[in-house]
Design a protein around this motif. Sequence first.
Motif, PDB file in Angstrom:
ATOM      1  N   CYS A 173     111.655  -2.828 107.956  1.00 50.30           N
ATOM      2  CA  CYS A 173     113.180  -3.129 108.143  1.00 50.30           C
ATOM      3  C   CYS A 173     113.037  -4.811 109.186  1.00 50.30           C
ATOM      4  O   CYS A 173     112.133  -4.371 110.527  1.00 50.30           O
ATOM      5  N   PHE A 190     109.476  -6.513 106.828  1.00 49.68           N
ATOM      6  CA  PHE A 190     109.648  -5.932 105.042  1.00 49.68           C
ATOM      7  C   PHE A 190     109.060  -5.467 104.280  1.00 49.68           C
ATOM      8  O   PHE A 190     108.441  -6.399 103.563  1.00 49.68           O
ATOM      9  N   ASN A 215     115.948   1.644 103.875  1.00 51.55           N
ATOM     10  CA  ASN A 215     116.806   1.000 105.659  1.00 51.55           C
ATOM     11  C   ASN A 215     117.898   0.260 104.956  1.00 51.55           C
ATOM     12  O   ASN A 215     118.720   0.429 105.540  1.00 51.55           O
ATOM     13  N   GLN A 219     117.171  -7.613 102.233  1.00 47.70           N
ATOM     14  CA  GLN A 219     116.785  -8.493 103.277  1.00 47.70           C
ATOM     15  C   GLN A 219     115.435  -9.361 102.421  1.00 47.70           C
ATOM     16  O   GLN A 219     114.972  -9.994 102.957  1.00 47.70           O
TER      17      GLN A 219
END
Length: 428
Positions: A173, A190, A215, A219
């Motif tokens: 993340c 990521f 998560n 992203q």
Amino acid sequence: MKVSIIYAKWPKLRYQPEFHLPPHGPVVFASALPDDVEIRFTDEHVTDVDFDDDADLIFMSVMLTCQIPRAWEIADEFRKRGKTVIFGGIAAQLHFEETLPHADSVFLGEAEGRMEGVLSDFRNGNLQKVYNFHNSFPDISLVKTARRDILDRELYNFRGIQMVDLVHASRGCRFNCFPCCTPYLGGRQFRPRPIDAVLQELESIPNNRIFLVDNSLAQDDQWEKDLFREMAPLKKKWVSHPIKDDPEILDLAAKAGAWYVYQAIVDTSDHIRERVKRYKDHGILVEGTIILGCDAVGKIGDHDEDRIKRLVDFLLEIDLDMAEFTLLTPFPGSSIRRQYEKENRIISNDWSRYTCDRAVFQPKRMTPEKLEQMYDYAWETFYAESSKEIRMAKLFLDVLKKEKKDGTYKRYDVKNKKRWGRKQNVTN
Ligand code: SF4
């Protein structure tokens, strides 16, 4: 070789509905074991641990901090009986030093491409006390389809309702939220899985309802769009953490079967109000995840009694579908723990209390006792008019409607338990 993977029981959040989802970590871990290993899986939430297990090796798969004390107890009992026990998983990594006395070995990090070496060491009588792969991530393309065949599927339906299967499309993340240990564990980069591999895994799951446990999906815009475009023909219905707040992406998500999202709600701003509205305008329901007891966040200052009351009123005003309240919990590995340690605000290191419904730190504007009372207040007030059961039923009616519309609804055959299939203690 026979191995047993054990998943210890943890106390549920007070107020949380009593159902169990099929666990994700153990089935992902199982897929990293060599093909010739015979795997038995025990989830203590739904079945008892058999301490007379004839496995050659016991793996304790531990996800949560509040799960670790029970995992230690189980491991101690197995070791008393002469079994070799290896710990792995998120909480084993967070509680590595304390776990060592309960383990023959502790594996830190992600398992893909690494278990052949561990098992070979075990066979040769050369098992290492620690396998430290913290912050050294395997090639993401090594992640295989999770071994859901080791689950006893019948144990994971709730009153005949088809629950969700857990899948991950990415790891890591790039954000760094204050209460979270993911950046410490999974890295700030990521790491998306190849979309083909994700699709293949989704197609292998007979269940139409999925929880994408990534998560955050928000992203990488291009990856998110590609993933949703590719997922749409599968007609799965899915739950996830936040989706990027972008009209094109929300549209693609809805077409790909987005059912509802878990959205963190930190304040009472118009930004949050609009964010929730945009999900709903796209037919995506919203379950708010609300952490109580924070120091100043967003547009509300340090949580005190009044601010928490205002926050709960706001959640009702914006017509959230569900809300899950937790108390801020300074887990090892999180930046908030580092801060509170410096400020001497941690009041308990009893991990069995780290269930997110106990005040284990000193809040700024309340006593810990008052914070726990406000937790009760939040759950009771939000669900006063429309209970959890009613709201959950509405979520499921929504997915039924969506499934009936596109012809993917399957009736669950309670008597013959046909839809899920059953296969446990599989030998490869
Ligand atoms: S809370 Fe979610 S988005 Fe924030 S750092 Fe943790 S995993 Fe990432």
